[in-house]
Design a protein around this motif. Structure first.
Motif, mmCIF file in Angstrom:
data_model
loop_
_atom_site.group_PDB
_atom_site.id
_atom_site.type_symbol
_atom_site.label_atom_id
_atom_site.label_comp_id
_atom_site.label_asym_id
_atom_site.label_seq_id
_atom_site.Cartn_x
_atom_site.Cartn_y
_atom_site.Cartn_z
ATOM 1 N N GLN A 1 37.842 126.819 29.647
ATOM 2 C CA GLN A 1 37.385 128.039 28.991
ATOM 3 C C GLN A 1 37.251 129.155 29.999
ATOM 4 O O GLN A 1 36.812 128.939 31.132
ATOM 5 N N ALA B 1 45.130 125.343 23.151
ATOM 6 C CA ALA B 1 44.105 126.283 23.626
ATOM 7 C C ALA B 1 44.214 127.571 22.822
ATOM 8 O O ALA B 1 45.295 127.925 22.323
ATOM 9 N N GLU C 1 34.822 134.461 21.718
ATOM 10 C CA GLU C 1 33.615 133.642 21.605
ATOM 11 C C GLU C 1 32.951 133.740 20.233
ATOM 12 O O GLU C 1 32.013 133.006 19.944
ATOM 13 N N ASN D 1 32.956 123.369 30.404
ATOM 14 C CA ASN D 1 34.268 123.961 30.138
ATOM 15 C C ASN D 1 34.626 125.061 31.128
ATOM 16 O O ASN D 1 35.659 125.025 31.772
ATOM 17 N N GLU D 2 33.746 126.047 31.189
ATOM 18 C CA GLU D 2 34.076 127.215 31.995
ATOM 19 C C GLU D 2 34.021 126.902 33.484
ATOM 20 O O GLU D 2 34.776 127.431 34.274
ATOM 21 N N ARG E 1 39.940 129.357 25.347
ATOM 22 C CA ARG E 1 39.071 128.198 25.183
ATOM 23 C C ARG E 1 39.833 127.038 24.558
ATOM 24 O O ARG E 1 40.742 127.224 23.745
ATOM 25 N N SER F 1 35.556 132.989 29.466
ATOM 26 C CA SER F 1 34.929 133.850 28.465
ATOM 27 C C SER F 1 35.252 135.305 28.733
ATOM 28 O O SER F 1 35.645 135.686 29.833
ATOM 29 N N GLU G 1 27.049 127.240 25.537
ATOM 30 C CA GLU G 1 27.678 126.014 25.044
ATOM 31 C C GLU G 1 26.803 124.782 25.242
ATOM 32 O O GLU G 1 26.854 123.847 24.458
#
Lengths: 642, 642
Positions: A376, A541, A554, A317-318, A629, A378, B525
């Motif tokens: 994502q 999102a 998170e 994701n990130e 996210r 964070s 994750e």
């Protein structure tokens, strides 16, 4: 009042002989006049295109052309392939002109065309950077991208010819293409450009001019690829889509944008040459991409390293890359596959990519861009470099391929919405829903909808052919329970009615807009134990600014048993429907929250209730850098299914 | 029969003035004679070191030296920093010699030393590649790694002096270091090498020779770093650990190996200069690394891109980088922090990294290596390049930094196991458990254990000082319920008894060896909804060849409620305890298993029962390329804690 021409210009116009199931609306008009996409196209025209022209000036791309044209002294700036940004911008401006008919814009385009005329060599070669930087042509095709630049020039030339009827750029493109035909081929220089796009460009130039040599050169470029002949010290054959021939490949791999452009060109070739084997291979590759390598946002290419596809299910994701250009390329490929096969999955793909992974690439104001489109960010993300979205959107990039690519897609969006049937089936197919008018195949249709906020689409018939004809409406695969005229219509298929239509009749399409929780295949580790929220074609999102004050994004967990409410907010993010649902705040995990790994006994994850709010993914990062996210940990879920 | 010298040679020997809590066993002996590590050290001696010598020959590293020494014609081969592989191998061979006393090995080392003598320039400069490749010294320190090579040369020289008493290489090192003192510094050439290691090397050379100028140059290199002065077109300051000064940094970042070596050098500097502020900063950085950026295997550096640390909690499994060299560097840093602070967390770290992320870097046979140490290889993984572990272990690499690094760590392993107290506390501290003998601080201790397979450790006292003295035993943080002499001993601390010890006394340490299920912080994750299995210091892995026939590794789910059985298998993988537990085979998820994302209603994850088998992670990839995973999806888990 219509400012648009009677005939819709289209980037992809298969010849009469091409073996296609569907055809673009070439002899008619598709106009999007109101609503979601009309607003984006207007912003593209009023903000993004002018900004692009400024940036091409300040980043040196236009100056490079002046130097090459002998009008200025100096050395070229920017990457080797800086010309391509100019061509993509030109193409965007040309498609936009088809609707705007703005004389000043056309004159601005023609000024650049005159620069190109002056910069073109007598033998047709044209590149503002390479000769001045390396002194020699075609010495480093894996990275010089001379064919890539030529491809974008050709596409711009076709756009200007089809939208404005101006052929000055087409003449330049023909000169360059003739030169390439002279130099490259199986019996001549066999080098391949590291970055495809020339393939689809040459096919389109063949379609526009009828010159078969362009089709043949495109065929050679597609056929020659996959023999690991592209040599580079820093990238292997996969990177260049050069490991396996296109017709043998089971999957897309390597650099995502290159793979998409190559596949689009191969699809053009397949329909023009009746190459069924090639088309079947492309269908397999698209299927494999869609089911193992595509983000839920439609984004493509999961690795920063090599801007590339990873292994199946490798979808972090990130660290998603999901380059905006790859979304553009995927829409281009999907459109060609839709024309070739008539299968609704490709129109579903176009919708899904456009509304999510593609549109996230530009700010709501149209003035800032994303190169990379993660799922994502964070609270703890450390951004690095001008492409890193954790630092927020950017006005331009050192390698500025994405912004003008986005512009040309938005400017030509109307071309990707409607088709007419091939000779046998006839009729008109509505693939995408937007308020406006369609004149095609003897129909005049008026479409009214507030899609994607509402699932109601009304199609009113102003005129119809004087014989039995088909109207097809795409029922998206997500739209189980859709109805046409109150009758259930199967999702993932076209609803089609063949009849003698009368003016004044209308069709009511009703797509179910209940919010949906989506789960990933368990092999997608980045989404395990998590859900994504969707409504209609939109993926949602969670941005930290919308969550309960004091919470850390998170630490939020979604309660899958709780209902989801929908509220349309005209005041927010240019007008969006937000989704709200109940969740939990996670508590620290045990006695020592500083430990990264602990035994189960110390896990105590769920705390108090929290109200979670989601916005459409495309609208994220319009309120400053913050955590975001798409996948959110959830109670229940596949891992909980004893 | 002891082949080992009376005095244990040690890579890290703080001076008398150094502000350390613990000291290496310099005036005594630590011998590992049997069991787990003895076997690895023996393989290192008999297989890996000879293989290394062959590879240095065939890859050209030694030939480069002959060319530089004027004994051969030609151009140097391999990377700019090819010399460093020779030095790391020399260091390994030298440490090994301390135990083997193999005259042939020593002569082989001295032959290379004579080559280096001939290759060294009159002013002390020594590099076989750079002068012949670029013509000039120090023109591209970010990438030429001339200081990095010098650092490894110095470390090899110290090793040969301490283990064999041979000072020929030390003289070469002193010549090179004197040259560097002449050329570099705040008032001289201020350039910094892109790759640290010179810092700790210069401090150690100061410790060995007493020459303060080396300490001062090391101090300058540490102090100057962090001002973004290292310029490179392809990497930013983070990559080089050059974004923030070491004493201000809150986290490790960028290239993992560089970050580890720099931190180790800074720790050496801190204790020698009494720089408490610097030490506190390093403690903070280690803590942040351990709690946000370290794999459960101890692996460090999660990104292939830049071989670097990512953001906190960015710990993908399949695309883990976790370079073997980073594990070596982390052990070196942790050992220095242990000496400086006496805190057991650092000894825990050494154990954890050595038994898992480090040891996975070499095959059980000692003849093949991993550069990259992922936590997962899927059935669908597409390997790419010589570093990709999905293709199996490799005999060597184009950039062969890892194999000789691994060799020097294994060869000097005895140095990292035991300390004696600083002047005030005295006594002896056992940090790592292996069968053998310790002679230190007036004690002669015999240790008997089958660790890590058994948690029983017996320490017999053959001789003790004639005064009250401390014996400390590390109780690992994972060992809740540990006992010494039947009495509970607190985990994550040292059990210490200060008394007048008598010969014939013994201590019985009992570490609980029940298998443990471990969960990651929910922010990781890649581990969400999954568990890892551990026993004692070992992290376990699931290889596909051990699972039920016909199953696909990615379709297995562990049942966290089921018991885990332990069986020691002498016949398997050189002798390992395997773990077996019950799980489930996942069924296809719904009607359309080809869809990557589906609504919850279609998820139907759990099928029939399956027996899952895990082996120690360090032993994976010794039975051919196949799928492997450390984190395995599990029933229950944190996301299930309503």
């Amino acid at each position: 009042m219509s400012l648009c021409p009677a005939s819709s210009p289209s980037p992809v116009l298969p010849t009469e002989r091409a073996e296609v199931a569907l055809r673009p609306v070439a002899a008619g008009t598709v106009r999007v006049t109101e609503g979601f996409w009309a607003q984006r196209m207007s912003t593209n025209r009023q903000v993004t295109l002018p900004l692009g022209a400024q940036q091409l000036e300040s980043a040196g791309n236009l100056e490079n052309l002046r130097i090459a044209a002998g009008q200025q002294e100096g050395l070229p700036r920017g990457p080797e392939f800086a010309d391509s940004d100019v061509y993509k911008w030109l193409e965007a401006a040309a498609w936009d002109y088809a609707c705007s008919r703005d004389a000043a814009s056309l004159e601005q385009q023609l000024q650049i065309v005159r620069l190109l005329e002056a910069a073109q060599k007598p033998d047709g070669y044209l590149n503002a950077v390479i000769p001045l930087r390396s002194g020699q042509r075609y010495q480093n095709l894996p990275w010089s991208h001379e064919h890539y630049c030529a491809g974008h020039l050709i596409q711009a030339a076709v756009a200007l010819a089809r939208s404005a009827g101006r052929t000055e750029l087409l003449e330049i493109a023909v000169g360059l293409a003739d030169h390439m035909v002279e130099v490259f081929g199986p019996e001549k220089n066999r080098a391949l450009d590291g970055h495809p796009v020339i393939e689809s460009a040459l096919v389109e130039l063949y379609r526009e001019t009828g010159t078969r040599a362009y089709l043949e050169l495109a065929a050679w470029f597609v056929q020659a690829r996959g023999a690991a002949t592209i040599r580079s010290e820093i990238a292997g054959p996969s990177y260049f889509s050069d490991r396996v021939p296109v017709r043998q490949a089971q999957t897309v791999e390597g650099h995502a944008v290159r793979a998409m452009y190559l596949a689009a060109g191969a699809a053009d070739l397949a329909v023009e040459t009746g190459d069924t084997e090639l088309l079947v291979a492309l269908e397999q590759q698209y299927q494999q991409m869609r089911t193992t390598k595509q983000y839920i946002t439609g984004g493509l290419g999961s690795r920063w390293e090599g801007e590339s596809f990873g292994s199946p299910y490798e979808l972090p994701n990130e660290r998603a890359y999901a380059e905006t250009c790859a979304a553009v390329g995927a829409v281009q490929w999907a459109w060609r596959m839709l024309l070739a096969t008539g299968k609704p999955v490709y129109a579903d793909q176009i919708e899904h990519i456009l509304f999510n992974g593609f549109l996230a690439g530009v700010s709501l104001e149209g003035d800032k861009f994303f190169y990379v489109n993660p799922l994502q960010v964070s609270s703890t993300t450390q951004p690095e470099g001008d492409r890193d979205p954790a630092a927020g959107r950017n006005r331009w990039f050192d390698c500025a391929c994405c912004p003008p690519n986005l512009m040309r897609m938005l400017a030509s969006l109307e071309s990707y919405m409607v088709t007419t049937g091939s000779a046998e089936t006839g009729g008109v197919q509505l693939h995408q829903y937007a308020s406006g008018t369609v004149e095609a195949a003897g129909f005049i249709l008026h479409i009214r909808t507030d899609y994607p906020w509402s699932g109601q689409v009304q199609v009113s018939i102003e005129a119809a052919p004087d014989h039995s004809a088909a109207i097809s409406l795409r029922i998206p695969a997500w739209a189980a329970g859709a109805k046409v005229g109150g009758q259930l219509a199967a999702a993932g298929q076209y609803w089609t009615a063949v009849r003698r239509w009368r003016p004044g009749q209308s069709l009511q399409l009703q797509l179910p807009m209940r919010p949906r929780l989506l789960y990933a295949d368990p092999r997608v580790e980045a989404a395990r134990g998590s859900v994504a929220v969707a409504r209609g074609p939109l993926i949602y999102a969670f941005e930290s600014c919308d969550q309960p004050s004091g919470s850390v994004l998170e630490n939020l967990v979604l309660d899958t048993a709780a209902p989801i409410t929908v509220e349309h907010r005209h005041d927010l993010l240019g007008g969006v429907s937000i989704l709200q649902m109940s969740g939990f705040l996670q508590r620290p995990r045990g006695d020592d929250p500083e430990e990264l790994y602990t035994e189960k006994a110390s896990a105590s994850p769920i705390g108090g209730r929290a109200l979670l709010t989601a916005i459409p993914y495309y609208a994220w990062a319009n309120r400053g850098p913050q955590a975001m996210r798409v996948w959110i940990p959830a109670t229940g879920g596949p891992a909980d299914g004893r």
